[in-house]
Design an enzyme around this catalytic site. Structure first.
Site, mmCIF file in Angstrom:
data_model
loop_
_atom_site.group_PDB
_atom_site.id
_atom_site.type_symbol
_atom_site.label_atom_id
_atom_site.label_comp_id
_atom_site.label_asym_id
_atom_site.label_seq_id
_atom_site.Cartn_x
_atom_site.Cartn_y
_atom_site.Cartn_z
ATOM 1 C CE1 TYR A 125 21.645 79.809 81.320
ATOM 2 C CE2 TYR A 125 21.100 77.615 80.520
ATOM 3 C CZ TYR A 125 21.263 78.505 81.565
ATOM 4 O OH TYR A 125 21.053 78.082 82.845
ATOM 5 C CD GLN A 186 21.329 82.983 88.195
ATOM 6 O OE1 GLN A 186 20.117 83.164 88.030
ATOM 7 N NE2 GLN A 186 21.801 81.878 88.749
ATOM 8 C CG ASN A 209 15.636 76.614 84.162
ATOM 9 O OD1 ASN A 209 15.548 77.760 83.728
ATOM 10 N ND2 ASN A 209 16.257 76.350 85.298
ATOM 11 C CB SER A 232 12.313 67.099 71.871
ATOM 12 O OG SER A 232 12.835 66.830 70.605
ATOM 13 C CD GLN A 254 12.961 63.640 69.542
ATOM 14 O OE1 GLN A 254 12.856 64.528 70.369
ATOM 15 N NE2 GLN A 254 14.048 63.486 68.819
ATOM 16 C CG HIS A 257 15.238 64.463 74.241
ATOM 17 N ND1 HIS A 257 16.462 64.950 74.595
ATOM 18 C CD2 HIS A 257 15.297 64.215 72.910
ATOM 19 C CE1 HIS A 257 17.238 64.992 73.523
ATOM 20 N NE2 HIS A 257 16.555 64.546 72.497
ATOM 21 C CD GLU A 322 12.464 69.480 68.106
ATOM 22 O OE1 GLU A 322 13.530 69.968 68.487
ATOM 23 O OE2 GLU A 322 11.759 68.749 68.838
ATOM 24 C CG HIS A 323 13.211 65.977 65.358
ATOM 25 N ND1 HIS A 323 12.930 66.204 66.694
ATOM 26 C CD2 HIS A 323 14.472 66.445 65.144
ATOM 27 C CE1 HIS A 323 13.980 66.781 67.259
ATOM 28 N NE2 HIS A 323 14.915 66.944 66.345
ATOM 29 C CG ASP A 356 19.172 64.524 67.946
ATOM 30 O OD1 ASP A 356 18.614 65.537 67.469
ATOM 31 O OD2 ASP A 356 18.569 63.692 68.634
ATOM 32 C CD GLU A 410 3.055 109.059 53.401
ATOM 33 O OE1 GLU A 410 4.098 109.370 54.022
ATOM 34 O OE2 GLU A 410 2.793 107.907 53.007
ATOM 35 C CG HIS A 415 9.486 113.225 54.500
ATOM 36 N ND1 HIS A 415 9.422 113.708 55.783
ATOM 37 C CD2 HIS A 415 9.746 111.892 54.614
ATOM 38 C CE1 HIS A 415 9.624 112.710 56.635
ATOM 39 N NE2 HIS A 415 9.823 111.591 55.942
#
Length: 428
Positions: A125, A186, A209, A232, A254, A257, A322-323, A356, A410, A415
């Site tokens: 995506y 979709q 999103n 981020s 950052q 963003h 994250e960073h 990046d 068991e 088995h």
């Protein structure tokens, strides 16, 4: 930016203030789960027809459901070269990650092992429109290609028919095999369930999103997903021997963003902290995305003064960023103390932005403290393991009796018999 949180480790109230910073939710909780569930069910039922209707409704264009890779607009040779340089470096680093199969025969004579194999088909995506990032295409598609994934399907919405030619150039360079101009829940549904035109995939990766994130959450189990990405974040641990102007820019890289992004400075020098805050204010006057950056810095930014770098490392582990940039004299020693971070950037000459685009390791990284338990995207995300066992008659005689005992305990008679009957055979 006068709202930016300023914390000092020496303040008696520090533990409570820091805990609040760690636990703060940065994203508005929008409940889109019912809307997404309806779209997924509709696409599952009506397939292409539903995908086309949603695309006309949300993106105001016909999706041309076909493998359509023509871009309106050309890309300069300089940019094509830059994409190629980035792709080559990302390929080289990811190629080194290919895991080894393993095989062993133990003292009981049992052979066993594990083999790795690629996922057959992956959906990627890519957010569309003007804010489409070619770097993101490279980072998501290249590890899949290196893993040996045969079919890499990209979906990218084109609001009002707007296609980003750079994104298509990156897709071609990275080895994407199919492209569809669709987006939203979709598109996730089409990838997960398949339509007349789009064959289903086995795993879906890439950011989107709130609708896309929720759709990935809901199709998980039917397909694999990479992660649910949040906004981020960066932590910069810096000593006083840095240029405050550069530290400020790294924090702003950052902040620009997203209004919900978070930039945190941890330093052992209060005077240096003040200088960085001033430098941030100065740069904010000049940035094209100053409104976004100023909101992020004002709402979520933080500056923390600590007595020493060891304290900085332990606070940072609680943030599990994250960073993480380590702008200190001995970054390797400090890195060794860090347990939880998505990606590390060592020394004074390694801005996070180099990672990046061009360094080589992946920029798709765990956000929202999830670095405590998860990792950035890699070749491993596009492969799976299969284990195998091979017993000779003698080996089964060695290990079978204990297994028969456990099976009886068991209450699983078949088995037990499936082993004991073979053991009796080999005695006769």
């Amino acid at each position: 930016g006068d709202m930016t949180v300023r914390l000092n480790h020496a303040d008696p109230l520090f533990p409570g203030h820091f805990a609040r910073l760690v636990d703060a939710k940065r994203e508005a909780e929008v409940d889109v789960s019912a809307a997404v569930r309806a779209i997924l069910a509709d696409v599952r039922r009506r397939k292409d027809e539903a995908v086309i209707e949603y695309t006309q409704k949300f993106d105001r264009c016909h999706p041309k459901l076909g493998q359509d890779v023509a871009a309106n607009g050309t890309v300069s040779p300089k940019l094509i070269a830059a994409i190629d340089t980035a792709a080559s470096r990302i390929e080289a680093f990811h190629a080194l990650q290919k895991p080894q199969d393993l095989q062993t025969t133990d003292a009981a004579g049992v052979s066993m092992g594990l083999r790795w194999g690629p996922v057959d088909a992956v959906g990627l995506y890519v957010p569309g429109g003007k804010a489409a990032y070619p770097s993101s295409v490279l980072m998501n598609a290249i590890p899949a290609k290196i893993a040996g994934v045969g079919r890499i399907v990209m979906v990218v919405p084109t609001p009002d028919g707007e296609v980003n030619p750079l994104v298509l150039a990156a897709a071609r360079r990275a080895g994407v095999t199919e492209i569809y101009r669709i987006g939203g829940a979709q598109a996730v549904a089409a990838l997960a369930y398949g339509t007349e035109t789009i064959a289903p995939v086995d795993k879906i990766v890439g950011p989107g999103n709130a609708y896309v994130a929720e759709a990935k959450r809901q199709v998980f189990g039917t397909v694999g997903i990479d992660m649910i990405a949040g906004p981020s974040e960066i932590v910069v641990i810096a000593d006083r021997d840095n240029d405050p102007s550069l530290v400020a820019l790294d924090l702003l890289s950052q902040a620009e963003h997203d209004e919900a992004a978070q930039s945190i400075l941890i330093t052992d020098d209060a005077g240096f902290a003040d200088a960085v805050v001033q430098a941030v204010e100065g740069w904010l006057q000049t940035l094209a995305r100053r409104d976004i950056a100023a909101t992020s810095w004002g709402t979520h930014g933080a500056v923390i003064v600590v007595p020493d770098l060891t304290t900085a490392a332990s606070l940072c582990d609680r943030l599990a960023p994250e960073h993480l940039e380590l702008m200190v004299a001995d970054p390797e020693a400090l890195a060794a103390r860090i347990r939880h971070a998505g990606a590390l950037f060592l020394g004074r000459h390694t801005p996070e932005a180099v990672g990046d685009y061009i360094a080589g390791p992946n920029h798709v990284l765990p956000t929202g403290r999830s670095a405590r338990f998860s990792s950035g995207l890699s070749v491993f995300d596009f492969m799976k393991r299969t284990t195998w066992v091979n017993c000779t008659a003698a080996a089964l005689t060695n290990i079978g009796p204990a297994a028969v005992q456990l099976a009886h305990a068991e209450g699983l008679q078949a088995h037990a018999l499936s082993m004991s009957e073979r053991l009796n055979d080999s005695e006769s």
